[in-house]
Design a protein around this motif. Structure first.
Motif, PDB file in Angstrom:
ATOM      1  N   ALA A 145       0.833  -1.199   0.000  1.00 10.98           N
ATOM      2  CA  ALA A 145       0.000   0.000   0.000  1.00 10.98           C
ATOM      3  C   ALA A 145       0.865   1.245   0.000  1.00 10.98           C
ATOM      4  O   ALA A 145       0.578   2.223  -0.700  1.00 10.98           O
ATOM      5  CB  ALA A 145      -0.923  -0.006   1.216  1.00 10.98           C
ATOM      6  N   THR A 146       1.934   1.227   0.768  1.00 10.72           N
ATOM      7  CA  THR A 146       2.846   2.373   0.810  1.00 10.72           C
ATOM      8  C   THR A 146       3.446   2.619  -0.561  1.00 10.72           C
ATOM      9  O   THR A 146       3.528   3.762  -1.031  1.00 10.72           O
ATOM     10  CB  THR A 146       3.976   2.114   1.827  1.00 10.72           C
ATOM     11  N   ALA A 147       3.857   1.561  -1.246  1.00  9.93           N
ATOM     12  CA  ALA A 147       4.445   1.699  -2.580  1.00  9.93           C
ATOM     13  C   ALA A 147       3.436   2.294  -3.553  1.00  9.93           C
ATOM     14  O   ALA A 147       3.780   3.121  -4.411  1.00  9.93           O
ATOM     15  CB  ALA A 147       4.927   0.343  -3.081  1.00  9.93           C
ATOM     16  N   ARG A 148       2.185   1.904  -3.446  1.00  9.61           N
ATOM     17  CA  ARG A 148       1.156   2.433  -4.336  1.00  9.61           C
ATOM     18  C   ARG A 148       0.927   3.922  -4.091  1.00  9.61           C
ATOM     19  O   ARG A 148       0.716   4.694  -5.019  1.00  9.61           O
ATOM     20  CB  ARG A 148      -0.149   1.664  -4.132  1.00  9.61           C
ATOM     21  N   LEU A 176      14.663  12.696   6.153  1.00 13.48           N
ATOM     22  CA  LEU A 176      13.413  12.736   5.394  1.00 13.48           C
ATOM     23  C   LEU A 176      13.587  12.056   4.041  1.00 13.48           C
ATOM     24  O   LEU A 176      12.720  11.296   3.598  1.00 13.48           O
ATOM     25  CB  LEU A 176      12.960  14.182   5.208  1.00 13.48           C
ATOM     26  N   ASP A 177      14.707  12.306   3.379  1.00 11.98           N
ATOM     27  CA  ASP A 177      14.971  11.661   2.090  1.00 11.98           C
ATOM     28  C   ASP A 177      14.989  10.139   2.231  1.00 11.98           C
ATOM     29  O   ASP A 177      14.476   9.410   1.376  1.00 11.98           O
ATOM     30  CB  ASP A 177      16.306  12.135   1.515  1.00 11.98           C
ATOM     31  N   LEU A 178      15.584   9.658   3.321  1.00 10.22           N
ATOM     32  CA  LEU A 178      15.671   8.205   3.531  1.00 10.22           C
ATOM     33  C   LEU A 178      14.315   7.612   3.885  1.00 10.22           C
ATOM     34  O   LEU A 178      14.009   6.478   3.514  1.00 10.22           O
ATOM     35  CB  LEU A 178      16.706   7.897   4.619  1.00 10.22           C
ATOM     36  N   ILE A 179      13.482   8.394   4.595  1.00 15.47           N
ATOM     37  CA  ILE A 179      12.101   7.957   4.836  1.00 15.47           C
ATOM     38  C   ILE A 179      11.387   7.785   3.500  1.00 15.47           C
ATOM     39  O   ILE A 179      10.663   6.811   3.273  1.00 15.47           O
ATOM     40  CB  ILE A 179      11.347   8.979   5.716  1.00 15.47           C
ATOM     41  N   ILE A 216       4.121   8.031   6.793  1.00 19.66           N
ATOM     42  CA  ILE A 216       3.846   7.893   5.372  1.00 19.66           C
ATOM     43  C   ILE A 216       3.572   9.254   4.740  1.00 19.66           C
ATOM     44  O   ILE A 216       3.898   9.492   3.577  1.00 19.66           O
ATOM     45  CB  ILE A 216       2.662   6.916   5.127  1.00 19.66           C
ATOM     46  N   GLN A 217       2.983  10.194   5.499  1.00 18.38           N
ATOM     47  CA  GLN A 217       2.757  11.537   4.973  1.00 18.38           C
ATOM     48  C   GLN A 217       4.101  12.229   4.714  1.00 18.38           C
ATOM     49  O   GLN A 217       4.262  12.928   3.719  1.00 18.38           O
ATOM     50  CB  GLN A 217       1.919  12.350   5.954  1.00 18.38           C
ATOM     51  N   ALA A 218       5.046  12.031   5.622  1.00 18.88           N
ATOM     52  CA  ALA A 218       6.386  12.598   5.425  1.00 18.88           C
ATOM     53  C   ALA A 218       7.045  11.975   4.199  1.00 18.88           C
ATOM     54  O   ALA A 218       7.739  12.656   3.435  1.00 18.88           O
ATOM     55  CB  ALA A 218       7.239  12.367   6.669  1.00 18.88           C
ATOM     56  N   ALA A 219       6.826  10.673   3.983  1.00 16.42           N
ATOM     57  CA  ALA A 219       7.404   9.993   2.822  1.00 16.42           C
ATOM     58  C   ALA A 219       6.839  10.560   1.529  1.00 16.42           C
ATOM     59  O   ALA A 219       7.557  10.727   0.537  1.00 16.42           O
ATOM     60  CB  ALA A 219       7.136   8.490   2.909  1.00 16.42           C
ATOM     61  N   VAL A 220       5.553  10.880   1.515  1.00 16.27           N
ATOM     62  CA  VAL A 220       4.930  11.469   0.332  1.00 16.27           C
ATOM     63  C   VAL A 220       5.528  12.843   0.055  1.00 16.27           C
ATOM     64  O   VAL A 220       5.835  13.192  -1.095  1.00 16.27           O
ATOM     65  CB  VAL A 220       3.401  11.571   0.521  1.00 16.27           C
TER      66      VAL A 220
END
Length: 244
Positions: A145-148, A176-179, A216-220
């Motif tokens: 789901a995260t990948a999508r 943050l980049d690594l997240i 996941i919001q930070a990853a986006v």
């Protein structure tokens, strides 16, 4: 449910939002049968949910994505409720419950601060586990789901990062980049030669500065920033057709 000191822990307080009365009754019966869960209230529509839930102070809100008779795939009213309730109750964990495996709804739910997203076909025992999981502060989003979600934000034109990004230190930007690359706390710690606890504390600071509640919001955000800095793909010269 008993705490380490021997005192009995308070049950997890659950609020339900679904426009079908039969579904609400079924969920209430299922959850109230568990000794560590209690349903403190329910609602049939967004208006009722926003009026009732804040006063009841639930730990977890189980929210149906689509409310009413609309079958429009863009009708994600339950996600709007998630966003509003999270604004009023920052400690609330929202678990999105839907009949449809909808990437758009998944993306919107995560950006609204949902802690999990499950289909209504889920077994009762698995739903109980999901509620306990998000109540404990964990996510119910699997790597697929995260990948999508990350794939959803990739594109030739990406919006600029939020102004809060400027508040991050160089080390926090690095984390943050690594997240955004999908690394775990342990992997980030190994990559940057830091203690795992230090990484965890840094990530908490990053979420606060970015004004988001979920990793996941930070990853986006990290993915959007990467796309912006990478810039659009250069235009290719059109190939000549044979005989042209």
């Amino acid at each position: 449910m008993t705490e380490p000191g021997g005192a009995k822990a308070s049950p997890i307080r659950v609020f339900l939002l679904d426009d079908h009365e039969v579904v609400r009754r079924g969920l209430r019966d299922l959850l109230d049968a568990e000794p560590d869960l209690t349903v403190v209230g329910d609602a049939a529509d967004a208006r009722q949910a926003l009026a009732r839930a804040p006063a009841l102070r639930p730990d977890v809100a189980v929210l149906d994505v689509r409310l009413g008779s609309s079958t429009d795939s863009g009708d994600h009213e339950g996600i709007g409720v998630c966003r509003e309730l999270r604004g009023a109750l920052p400690g609330l964990a929202c678990l999105i419950l839907t009949s449809f495996d909808d990437d758009e709804a998944l993306f919107d739910a995560i950006m609204a601060g949902a802690a999990g997203y499950v289909l209504k076909q889920i077994k009762g025992s698995d739903l109980v586990t999901a509620i306990r999981t998000v109540a404990a502060g964990q996510s119910m989003l699997d790597p697929g789901a995260t990948a999508r979600v990350l794939a959803r934000v990739r594109g030739p034109v990406a919006p600029a990062g939020p102004p809060e990004l400027a508040r991050l230190s160089p080390r926090e930007r690095q984390i943050l980049d690594l997240i955004g690359e999908g690394l775990t706390n342990r992997q980030i710690a190994d990559r940057l030669f830091l203690a795992e606890k230090t990484v965890k504390n840094r990530i908490s600071a990053i979420l606060t500065k970015l004004k988001v509640g979920r990793r996941i919001q930070a990853a986006v955000i990290a993915e959007r920033v990467r796309d912006r800095e990478r810039g659009p793909e250069p235009d290719r010269e059109p190939e000549e057709l044979p005989g042209g």
